[in-house]
Design a protein around this motif. Sequence first.
Motif, PDB file in Angstrom:
ATOM      1  N   GLU A 145       2.883  -0.196 -11.818  1.00 49.60           N
ATOM      2  CA  GLU A 145       2.152   1.091 -11.700  1.00 49.60           C
ATOM      3  C   GLU A 145       2.628   2.090 -11.107  1.00 49.60           C
ATOM      4  OE1 GLU A 145      -0.346   0.984 -13.666  1.00 49.60           O
ATOM      5  OE2 GLU A 145      -0.828  -1.337 -14.224  1.00 49.60           O
ATOM      6  N   ASP A 146       2.126   3.128 -11.229  1.00 54.67           N
ATOM      7  CA  ASP A 146       2.361   4.443 -10.386  1.00 54.67           C
ATOM      8  C   ASP A 146       1.756   4.325  -9.114  1.00 54.67           C
ATOM      9  OD1 ASP A 146      -0.285   6.398 -10.234  1.00 54.67           O
ATOM     10  OD2 ASP A 146       0.001   5.435 -12.363  1.00 54.67           O
ATOM     11  N   ALA A 147       2.235   4.979  -8.036  1.00 56.95           N
ATOM     12  CA  ALA A 147       1.551   5.066  -6.730  1.00 56.95           C
ATOM     13  C   ALA A 147       0.108   5.147  -6.497  1.00 56.95           C
ATOM     14  CB  ALA A 147       2.282   6.046  -5.712  1.00 56.95           C
ATOM     15  N   THR A 148      -0.603   6.129  -7.467  1.00 57.24           N
ATOM     16  CA  THR A 148      -1.983   6.110  -7.226  1.00 57.24           C
ATOM     17  C   THR A 148      -2.854   4.790  -7.746  1.00 57.24           C
ATOM     18  OG1 THR A 148      -1.780   8.672  -7.484  1.00 57.24           O
ATOM     19  CG2 THR A 148      -3.977   7.866  -8.014  1.00 57.24           C
ATOM     20  N   THR A 149      -2.274   4.567  -8.942  1.00 58.00           N
ATOM     21  CA  THR A 149      -2.914   3.328  -9.490  1.00 58.00           C
ATOM     22  C   THR A 149      -2.714   1.930  -8.747  1.00 58.00           C
ATOM     23  OG1 THR A 149      -2.199   4.144 -11.677  1.00 58.00           O
ATOM     24  CG2 THR A 149      -2.939   1.807 -11.565  1.00 58.00           C
ATOM     25  N   ARG A 150      -1.407   1.877  -8.079  1.00 56.35           N
ATOM     26  CA  ARG A 150      -1.416   0.986  -6.981  1.00 56.35           C
ATOM     27  C   ARG A 150      -2.269   0.944  -5.931  1.00 56.35           C
ATOM     28  NH1 ARG A 150       4.577   2.054  -7.507  1.00 56.35           N
ATOM     29  NH2 ARG A 150       4.397   2.716  -5.265  1.00 56.35           N
ATOM     30  N   TYR A 151      -2.448   2.159  -5.279  1.00 51.56           N
ATOM     31  CA  TYR A 151      -3.512   2.154  -4.071  1.00 51.56           C
ATOM     32  C   TYR A 151      -4.795   1.928  -4.793  1.00 51.56           C
ATOM     33  CZ  TYR A 151      -6.265   4.212  -0.589  1.00 51.56           C
ATOM     34  OH  TYR A 151      -7.315   4.241   0.461  1.00 51.56           O
ATOM     35  N   LEU A 152      -5.378   2.543  -5.829  1.00 52.27           N
ATOM     36  CA  LEU A 152      -6.651   2.069  -6.295  1.00 52.27           C
ATOM     37  C   LEU A 152      -6.733   0.544  -6.588  1.00 52.27           C
ATOM     38  CD1 LEU A 152      -6.780   4.962  -8.893  1.00 52.27           C
ATOM     39  CD2 LEU A 152      -8.354   4.561  -6.793  1.00 52.27           C
ATOM     40  N   LYS A 153      -5.798  -0.061  -7.161  1.00 52.77           N
ATOM     41  CA  LYS A 153      -5.815  -1.441  -7.301  1.00 52.77           C
ATOM     42  C   LYS A 153      -5.869  -2.080  -5.912  1.00 52.77           C
ATOM     43  CE  LYS A 153      -4.217  -2.819 -11.780  1.00 52.77           C
ATOM     44  NZ  LYS A 153      -5.167  -2.515 -12.789  1.00 52.77           N
ATOM     45  N   PHE A 154      -4.961  -1.754  -4.755  1.00 56.82           N
ATOM     46  CA  PHE A 154      -5.161  -2.327  -3.655  1.00 56.82           C
ATOM     47  C   PHE A 154      -6.404  -2.266  -2.990  1.00 56.82           C
ATOM     48  CE2 PHE A 154      -5.131  -1.739   1.018  1.00 56.82           C
ATOM     49  CZ  PHE A 154      -4.255  -2.713   1.412  1.00 56.82           C
ATOM     50  N   SER A 172       3.526   0.862   3.373  1.00 55.78           N
ATOM     51  CA  SER A 172       4.736  -0.369   3.345  1.00 55.78           C
ATOM     52  C   SER A 172       4.559  -1.403   2.158  1.00 55.78           C
ATOM     53  CB  SER A 172       4.914  -1.027   4.615  1.00 55.78           C
ATOM     54  OG  SER A 172       5.497  -2.147   4.501  1.00 55.78           O
ATOM     55  N   TYR A 173       3.283  -1.740   1.978  1.00 54.65           N
ATOM     56  CA  TYR A 173       2.875  -2.832   0.948  1.00 54.65           C
ATOM     57  C   TYR A 173       3.073  -2.081  -0.492  1.00 54.65           C
ATOM     58  CZ  TYR A 173      -0.267  -5.972  -1.547  1.00 54.65           C
ATOM     59  OH  TYR A 173      -0.820  -6.702  -2.600  1.00 54.65           O
ATOM     60  N   LEU A 174       2.504  -0.918  -0.531  1.00 61.12           N
ATOM     61  CA  LEU A 174       2.547  -0.341  -1.486  1.00 61.12           C
ATOM     62  C   LEU A 174       4.091   0.186  -2.118  1.00 61.12           C
ATOM     63  CD1 LEU A 174      -0.865   1.640  -1.537  1.00 61.12           C
ATOM     64  CD2 LEU A 174      -0.158  -0.542  -2.694  1.00 61.12           C
ATOM     65  N   GLY A 175       4.916   0.215  -1.349  1.00 57.32           N
ATOM     66  CA  GLY A 175       6.352   0.625  -1.433  1.00 57.32           C
ATOM     67  C   GLY A 175       6.277   2.364  -1.534  1.00 57.32           C
ATOM     68  N   VAL A 176       5.417   3.042  -0.886  1.00 58.79           N
ATOM     69  CA  VAL A 176       5.385   4.587  -0.825  1.00 58.79           C
ATOM     70  C   VAL A 176       5.519   5.036   0.812  1.00 58.79           C
ATOM     71  CG1 VAL A 176       4.012   4.829  -2.823  1.00 58.79           C
ATOM     72  CG2 VAL A 176       2.850   4.749  -0.647  1.00 58.79           C
ATOM     73  N   THR A 177       5.881   5.970   1.070  1.00 56.50           N
ATOM     74  CA  THR A 177       5.897   6.712   2.440  1.00 56.50           C
ATOM     75  C   THR A 177       4.537   6.980   2.673  1.00 56.50           C
ATOM     76  OG1 THR A 177       6.056   8.924   1.562  1.00 56.50           O
ATOM     77  CG2 THR A 177       8.151   7.668   1.884  1.00 56.50           C
ATOM     78  N   GLN A 178       4.213   7.091   3.932  1.00 58.53           N
ATOM     79  CA  GLN A 178       2.889   7.296   4.571  1.00 58.53           C
ATOM     80  C   GLN A 178       2.258   8.594   4.186  1.00 58.53           C
ATOM     81  OE1 GLN A 178       2.866   6.001   8.640  1.00 58.53           O
ATOM     82  NE2 GLN A 178       0.690   6.786   8.720  1.00 58.53           N
ATOM     83  N   SER A 179       3.278   9.570   4.097  1.00 55.31           N
ATOM     84  CA  SER A 179       2.787  10.920   3.572  1.00 55.31           C
ATOM     85  C   SER A 179       2.405  10.885   2.188  1.00 55.31           C
ATOM     86  CB  SER A 179       3.916  11.944   3.756  1.00 55.31           C
ATOM     87  OG  SER A 179       5.011  11.660   3.364  1.00 55.31           O
ATOM     88  N   SER A 180       3.172  10.078   1.451  1.00 52.85           N
ATOM     89  CA  SER A 180       2.678  10.088   0.111  1.00 52.85           C
ATOM     90  C   SER A 180       1.402   9.277  -0.322  1.00 52.85           C
ATOM     91  CB  SER A 180       3.713   9.106  -0.949  1.00 52.85           C
ATOM     92  OG  SER A 180       4.791   9.749  -0.824  1.00 52.85           O
ATOM     93  N   LEU A 181       1.143   8.613   0.722  1.00 46.36           N
ATOM     94  CA  LEU A 181      -0.066   7.632   0.782  1.00 46.36           C
ATOM     95  C   LEU A 181      -1.546   8.625   1.256  1.00 46.36           C
ATOM     96  CD1 LEU A 181      -1.963   5.315   0.176  1.00 46.36           C
ATOM     97  CD2 LEU A 181      -1.267   4.463   2.250  1.00 46.36           C
ATOM     98  N   SER A 182      -0.978   9.610   2.102  1.00 47.59           N
ATOM     99  CA  SER A 182      -2.132  10.339   2.483  1.00 47.59           C
ATOM    100  C   SER A 182      -2.477  11.225   1.446  1.00 47.59           C
ATOM    101  CB  SER A 182      -1.477  11.035   3.987  1.00 47.59           C
ATOM    102  OG  SER A 182      -1.357  10.193   4.714  1.00 47.59           O
TER     103      SER A 182
END
Length: 189
Positions: A145-154, A172-182
């Motif tokens: 999945e893309d990062a947004t979908t991975r976060y929603l699933k998380f 780290s769990y989602l495999g993205v940078t902290q700024s991307s997650l923000s």
Amino acid sequence: MKELFEYILRFGNLNQQQIDFMSSKAVEIELSKDEYFSEAGKIASQVGFIVEGILRVCYYNNKGEEITKYFIEENNLVVDLESFDNEICSSSYVQAITDCKLIVFSRKDWLELLQTIVGWEVIVHKIISRALIQKVERRSPLVSEDATTRYLKFMEIYPNVVNRIPLSYIASYLGVTQSSLSRIRKNIR
């Protein structure tokens, strides 16, 4: 101790004598935030049940980056199974990411439970099977999945964890940078 036995009895039956015997082998401990339950390079020597708090399993990749494999929350067993069962050095860390209360069994006592309690091995096997299935179910949807979908699933998979742990561990769990997650979190709200 009550939580531990409620958890175990979901997987099989124990009589009062067996419960008392298990209780006599259990030790209650507290881990402070950032303390390790088990460490890479050492042999895992205990099995724990999380009464309160969240732990994470992590490792360092060949670039020295910390990677979070998964989180373990209340009412679950925690053990580096491969290291514990085979008495080999672990490749992962199991770290408290909140203050934690655990009920712990040493390797010697755990093996004694397996040898003494009739049916305990079957119960343990069911618990391990459930944990492995859960791990695959939690990890599989995140792979493609893309990062947004991975976060929603998380957030769906770990509803009780998301607001209790640092964003850096989630990233780290989602495999993205902290700024991307923000950015992802900002766009979702």
